[in-house]
Design an enzyme around this catalytic site. Structure first.
Site, short mmCIF file in Angstrom:
data_model
loop_
_atom_site.label_atom_id
_atom_site.label_comp_id
_atom_site.label_asym_id
_atom_site.label_seq_id
_atom_site.Cartn_x
_atom_site.Cartn_y
_atom_site.Cartn_z
N ASP A 1 0.64 -1.14 -0.19
CA ASP A 1 -0.09 -0.10 -0.15
C ASP A 1 0.82 1.07 -0.02
O ASP A 1 0.59 2.36 -0.73
CB ASP A 1 -0.90 0.13 1.18
N ASP B 1 25.11 -6.61 56.84
CA ASP B 1 25.35 -6.59 55.53
C ASP B 1 26.71 -7.57 55.70
O ASP B 1 26.94 -8.32 56.45
CB ASP B 1 25.95 -5.28 54.82
N ASP B 2 27.58 -7.46 54.56
CA ASP B 2 28.86 -8.23 54.55
C ASP B 2 29.71 -8.28 55.73
O ASP B 2 29.54 -7.51 56.71
CB ASP B 2 29.76 -7.65 53.52
N ARG C 1 37.71 -8.25 42.80
CA ARG C 1 37.53 -7.95 44.26
C ARG C 1 37.90 -9.26 45.12
O ARG C 1 37.47 -9.76 45.78
CB ARG C 1 36.21 -7.75 44.59
N LYS D 1 19.46 -9.56 51.16
CA LYS D 1 20.25 -8.76 50.17
C LYS D 1 21.03 -9.82 49.15
O LYS D 1 22.09 -10.30 50.00
CB LYS D 1 20.70 -7.53 50.93
N TRP D 2 20.81 -9.76 48.32
CA TRP D 2 21.58 -10.93 47.38
C TRP D 2 22.49 -10.07 46.27
O TRP D 2 22.07 -9.38 45.72
CB TRP D 2 20.59 -11.87 46.41
N ASP D 3 23.80 -10.25 46.49
CA ASP D 3 24.64 -9.20 46.07
C ASP D 3 25.43 -10.01 44.95
O ASP D 3 25.49 -11.31 44.93
CB ASP D 3 25.54 -8.74 47.04
N CYS E 1 20.96 -6.88 44.31
CA CYS E 1 22.16 -5.99 44.30
C CYS E 1 23.21 -6.73 43.49
O CYS E 1 23.41 -7.88 43.49
CB CYS E 1 22.68 -5.85 45.82
N ASP F 1 25.70 2.11 44.31
CA ASP F 1 26.70 2.19 45.50
C ASP F 1 27.13 3.69 45.76
O ASP F 1 27.73 3.78 46.78
CB ASP F 1 27.85 1.27 45.39
C1 DGJ Z 1 28.30 -3.93 47.05
C2 DGJ Z 1 27.15 -3.52 47.65
O1 DGJ Z 1 26.62 -2.82 46.63
C3 DGJ Z 1 27.38 -2.91 48.87
O2 DGJ Z 1 25.98 -2.16 49.29
C4 DGJ Z 1 27.56 -3.90 49.90
O3 DGJ Z 1 26.59 -4.70 50.29
C5 DGJ Z 1 28.97 -4.47 49.49
N1 DGJ Z 1 28.77 -4.85 48.12
C6 DGJ Z 1 29.31 -5.38 50.64
O4 DGJ Z 1 30.26 -6.17 50.12
#
Ligand code: DGJ
Length: 702
Positions: free
Chosen positions: A51, A346-347, A423, A456-458, A505, A527
């Site tokens: 068309d 946290d960590d 890291r 919190k799963w990073d 995360c 972060d």
């Molecule tokens: C990276 C994350 O974004 C931070 O908030 C923190 O949990 C660190 N890792 C811990 O190693």
């Protein structure tokens, strides 16, 4: 009815939009329309190529440099014949034939889903295009299933989820989110010209660098006006967007798994399902585009979409790895006094974790820091009236760990190459079922033995040496199998512990997408907690994700140049959290924090469950304005932020949105009730000096 089918053509209608395609006279499956819903079904165009483009002439078709596939905007091109546009599918058959010729076979309509069955002209390969209509959200979801019905394997080299077509002949601008670690979600806008603009991740996660979201407009759309076509890919691994403008003025955005280093051996009798791409159209600018996605995410994607998220404390920026029972209890006492509802460690809490050189993989409490396990701390936190949450990074292992000593072969690596650390850690090969099971068992145990309601799963590095030495099949399947492995672990844990809220995360916003949001209710956005930077990061994030998914902490970052009030206001625009060293805060700060936390609790239903309006953009304006309105348009809240204005005397005017024009509203700090129309048309002046902020509530009269 949402799906109309007639004579091998289909019209998919949502509340305000429509999407049409059909089988072209040549047999190709051609796209015909995507835009505003039209009054009559007959309004939707037929074969575009016949068309419009060729307009009675066959010159394009006849000239050998332009195959028909380049001219017909196809729903799912495969590069067959003389077709040079970006294909969605690339495969090699066992005999070495390297292209796919798809023929339309039949269609199936079931309720809100349409399946288009295509089959290769010669080989027993079936491709089914799936379309699902999300009427109320004005969205269409597309995915593809490919099945090998033969008796020899087929190698897949690219299999995308969708090609989305823009109206032919237009000039468009691509809007996308760009960034890097600690600077995610930066909005970019650029014209699309002939050729292909590629956005992608090759990092095994979604990545901080680009997000699998696109917004395409005609170059003039703003927050409230203009045509915007937008979409996402629900996938948490390598992905690709190819925005192409052909030499015949056809613009299309293809989206799917990244084909870089991708191979999949589709064995006889097996099928492969792509992730979904969800896309929509609006004529009401970028603001409406975001709201459609936000509603869809809250109502259909995240596990606890209707829940209000708690104000949390997180230990990271305060203690880093130096956590133990007594120091955490110290924080917990102050946090509880301030009105915090969820205490997250946290960590640093697990076996051998004193810095980032050791411990990842050994998911049990460190014997020195927590000699009696986590229970005493958790009990103390509960006594203080708060829930307890914990950080984990399950996909990772430090070479200095019990797990790595036992299973050095569990990491992604090439045997002849050094294992590059990021890291000081390596990535476990989540494609391996034994790795998935190890993680499931360890985390399941943690959650079963301890009263933990938030995790919190990073994920703190990107991939290198993407090898899978003991793969039984094609090792390049790693890219997809890894992500599916992560999903399996997460899904299993979610099923076993449905009350737990998860946060995704990846060193901030490295894994933010609609794939992971099926498991995680929240995303740690960045972060970077400096509030001035956060304004832009959060604004970019809001193009895709609702505030209910946006965890935002007040930390000590920026304290040297920003008042506490400013820092709170920025974080109150999402799910408020505190990540500051509370031991250093004096009575004045604690009292002020209490005040903001109390206010946040009052307004969080509006922020987390309401509609957001971006009134001033940190990307283009010299102020930032964000407004939230409850769904019933009865209550709202306005935030205004001024960083630096050369002329601070010039008035800063915010024009609220989302008010009912004839209803009377009061806005905090301004005398008298006025109509919604009046507030929206005349605006409110907010008096701010440089580096200051304001919050104003909005009340509608019943
Ligand atoms: C990276 C994350 O974004 C931070 O908030 C923190 O949990 C660190 N890792 C811990 O190693």
């Amino acid at each position: 009815m949402a799906i109309h089918a007639r004579e091998n053509s289909w019209i998919l209608e949502t509340q305000h939009t429509a999407y049409a395609f059909g089988v072209h006279t040549t047999g190709l499956l051609s796209h015909r329309y995507w835009g505003a819903k039209l009054p009559y079904l007959d309004d939707y165009p037929g074969d575009l190529i016949k068309d419009k483009l060729v307009a009675g002439s066959t010159v394009y078709e006849e000239f050998p440099f332009n195959g028909l596939g380049n001219l017909v905007p196809q729903e799912y091109p495969t590069g067959a014949g003389t077709e040079y546009v970006e294909p969605c599918l690339k495969a090699t058959f066992a005999d070495g034939v390297r292209d796919v010729w798809l023929k339309f076979e039949r269609a199936e309509v079931a309720d809100l889903e349409l399946k288009i069955h295509l089959r290769d002209a010669t080989y027993p390969l079936r491709v089914t295009l799936h379309y699902r209509v999300w009427e109320a959200f004005d969205l269409i979801e597309r995915w593809v299933v490919i099945e090998n019905e033969g008796d020899t394997p087929v190698t897949l080299e690219r299999i995308w989820s969708a090609q989305w077509h823009l109206p032919i002949g237009g000039h468009y601008r691509l809007n996308h989110l760009n960034g890097r670690w600690a600077n995610e979600f930066q909005l970019r806008r650029e014209p699309l010209v002939e050729g292909v603009k590629v956005l992608e991740s090759r990092r095994i996660t979604t990545s901080h660098h680009h997000n699998p979201w696109f917004g395409v407009d005609r170059g003039t759309a703003d927050e409230e006006h203009g045509d915007v076509w937008f979409g996402v890919l629900a996938w948490s691994g390598n992905w690709k967007i190819a925005a192409e403008v052909t030499d015949f003025s056809s613009t299309r955005v293809s989206i799917g798994l990244n084909d870089w280093d991708f191979r999949w051996s589709l064995e006889p009798g097996q099928s492969f399902t792509t992730p979904s791409s969800i896309a929509g159209y609006t004529d009401q600018g970028f603001g409406a585009a975001s709201l459609h996605l936000h509603d869809y995410i809250r109502e259909t994607v995240v596990p606890h979409g209707g829940a209000l998220h708690k104000v949390l404390f997180n230990s990271w920026e305060t203690t880093f790895f130096d956590v133990d029972e007594s120091s955490q209890v110290q924080f917990a006492k102050i946090a509880a006094e301030m009105g915090i509802e969820l205490f997250v460690m946290d960590d640093g809490w697990f076996h051998g974790r004193n810095d980032d050189y050791a411990g990842l993989g050994d998911w049990w409490p460190d014997e020195k820091k927590f000699p009696h396990g986590l229970s005493p701390l958790i009990e103390r936190v509960h006594q203080l009236g708060m829930d307890f949450g914990l950080w984990i990074e399950p996909e990772m292992v430090n070479p200095d760990s019990v797990l790595y000593c036992q299973h050095p072969d569990w990491v992604i690596h090439f045997p002849t190459r050094p294992r590059t650390e990021g890291r000081h850690q390596l990535i476990l090969n989540m494609a391996k079922p034994e790795v998935q099971d190890y993680i499931i068992n360890k985390i399941d145990r943690l959650l079963a033995e301890n009263n933990i309601t938030f995790v919190k799963w990073d994920m703190n590095r990107n991939v290198s040496e993407p090898g899978w030495p003991d793969a039984t099949g094609e090792p390049r399947e790693l890219w997809v199998r890894y992500v599916r492995g992560v999903y399996r672990v997460w899904e299993t844990l979610r099923q076993r512990h449905p009350h737990v809220t998860w946060q995704s995360c990846s060193g901030g916003g490295g894994r933010a997408d609609l794939g992971i949001l099926r498991f995680a209710d929240q995303i740690w956005v960045s972060d970077n907690t400096i509030p001035t930077a956060r304004l832009a990061i959060q604004a970019g994030f809001s193009h895709v994700f609702p505030a209910s998914t946006m965890e935002a902490w007040v930390t000590d970052m920026g304290e040297e140049f920003l008042p506490l009030e400013f820092r709170f206001h920025v974080s109150m625009c999402g799910v408020l959290g505190i990540g500051a060293d509370l031991r250093q805060w004096g009575e004045k700060e604690i009292a002020e924090a209490k005040k903001w936390i109390a206010l946040y609790k009052e307004i969080r239903p509006i922020i987390q469950q309401g509609d957001v309006y971006r009134l001033g953009s940190p990307f283009t304006d010299d102020f930032t304005g964000v407004q939230y309105m409850s769904k019933d348009q009865m209550s709202g809240v306005l935030f205004a932020f001024l960083l630096h204005r050369v002329d601070p005397v010039a008035p800063l005017i915010l024009y609220p949105r989302g008010l009912i024009p004839a209803r009377l509203y009061t806005i905090e700090g301004y005398p008298g009730a006025r109509s919604g129309a009046a507030w929206m048309k005349t605006g409110v002046i907010v008096h701010l000096s440089n580096f200051s902020s304001a919050v104003r509530r909005i009340w509608g009269e019943k």
